[in-house]
Scaffold this motif. Sequence first.
Motif, PDB file in Angstrom:
ATOM      1  N   ARG A 149      39.520  38.327  48.109  1.00  0.00           N
ATOM      2  CA  ARG A 149      38.799  38.384  49.504  1.00  0.00           C
ATOM      3  C   ARG A 149      38.098  39.604  49.632  1.00  0.00           C
ATOM      4  O   ARG A 149      38.614  40.593  49.552  1.00  0.00           O
ATOM      5  N   THR A 196      33.429  36.851  55.493  1.00  0.00           N
ATOM      6  CA  THR A 196      34.728  37.057  54.372  1.00  0.00           C
ATOM      7  C   THR A 196      34.316  36.064  53.085  1.00  0.00           C
ATOM      8  O   THR A 196      34.266  34.854  53.452  1.00  0.00           O
ATOM      9  N   ASP A 220      35.631  46.003  52.225  1.00  0.00           N
ATOM     10  CA  ASP A 220      37.163  45.919  51.859  1.00  0.00           C
ATOM     11  C   ASP A 220      37.357  44.583  50.987  1.00  0.00           C
ATOM     12  O   ASP A 220      36.779  43.834  51.232  1.00  0.00           O
ATOM     13  N   ALA A 268      45.919  41.269  51.697  1.00  0.00           N
ATOM     14  CA  ALA A 268      46.169  42.171  52.937  1.00  0.00           C
ATOM     15  C   ALA A 268      45.034  41.920  53.786  1.00  0.00           C
ATOM     16  O   ALA A 268      43.957  41.376  53.456  1.00  0.00           O
ATOM     17  N   ARG A 269      45.278  42.400  55.143  1.00  0.00           N
ATOM     18  CA  ARG A 269      44.059  42.470  56.056  1.00  0.00           C
ATOM     19  C   ARG A 269      42.851  43.206  55.380  1.00  0.00           C
ATOM     20  O   ARG A 269      42.955  44.229  55.151  1.00  0.00           O
ATOM     21  N   ASN A 319      39.399  45.156  56.888  1.00  0.00           N
ATOM     22  CA  ASN A 319      39.032  45.955  58.218  1.00  0.00           C
ATOM     23  C   ASN A 319      37.900  46.517  58.364  1.00  0.00           C
ATOM     24  O   ASN A 319      37.076  46.390  59.336  1.00  0.00           O
ATOM     25  N   GLN A 348      40.523  42.644  48.561  1.00  0.00           N
ATOM     26  CA  GLN A 348      42.021  42.483  48.337  1.00  0.00           C
ATOM     27  C   GLN A 348      42.074  41.386  47.273  1.00  0.00           C
ATOM     28  O   GLN A 348      41.619  40.294  47.246  1.00  0.00           O
TER      29      GLN A 348
END
Length: 291
Positions: free
Chosen positions: A55, A71, A273, A266-267, A269, A275
């Motif tokens: 992601r 996203t 970003d 994970a989130r 932000n 993950q």
Amino acid sequence: MPRHRPALLLAALAAALLVVPATTGTAATRTPTAPKIKTRNAKVQIDVRGYLEIRRLHDTTSDCFPGESWTQVNRYDYATGGFRNINLKRVTGEGFDPVVTSTPSAPAGTAKVEGKILGYRTTNYCTGTKAEVKPEPTCAPVRRGRTRISLLETTPSSSTDDDELTPLSSGNRLQVAVFMTGSGLDDPDCVGGGPESLTGDALPTSIATTAIAPGNTTALPAGITTLKLFGIRRGQTIRRTAIVTGPCTRAEVDVVTGAGGSPSPARLNADGDCQVAGKLSYTIRPRPVKK
């Protein structure tokens, strides 16, 4: 004169005996003995299933300037759909390190790669002339194919593999390689990728990616060594799971015994970003003997 002939014969025979060993020794050095080569075969079956999901957040939104946020999710799912045959050969001999080769399994089971956009929104809230924002990215349909499996020999093992074996006798480490076949190419608007680096139990040649251009490959540590595999006995099974988690800049690989858990990304932000979350579970057993 006849009395001297026995003495002459004895002298000639002694001279001949002295010459023979020297001649024999010279001939032996010219024909060195060929090194002994030993070959050991292992016919096993392997059942594999797993996934890898990445992601990544794109966010250029602002209160008073045009921007977009979404996203991007790329996911690779695979399964052999049961046990598949693999043949391994281990060749040893004087003067070279043992070499292990593996034939890949025939294409079987299922495999798919999917890219999609989630949570798309734009901002351009100031009064006056508003600039245009980029259109929402589009992704290709789900790519489907079949799965092939191979076992690859890699670097010398460390003491963390196969606790019942010593590092000097345990052989080289193995990894499970998963290949997706018959899927075609991905759409450039939503192409996936993989971590920039893998740490933890990862081997130097480990791969984790969701891209399928030209072909999707994931190769993760098996958590066993060559001698562990070649020593597998009838009725015995080996179960391991490689779990991949963390940021795309430095994801970590952890190999556990059994099925293992299922990690989640994970989130996200901030813009950029990224993950990773994935797992590769496998079971190996000796091939049943045909009756």
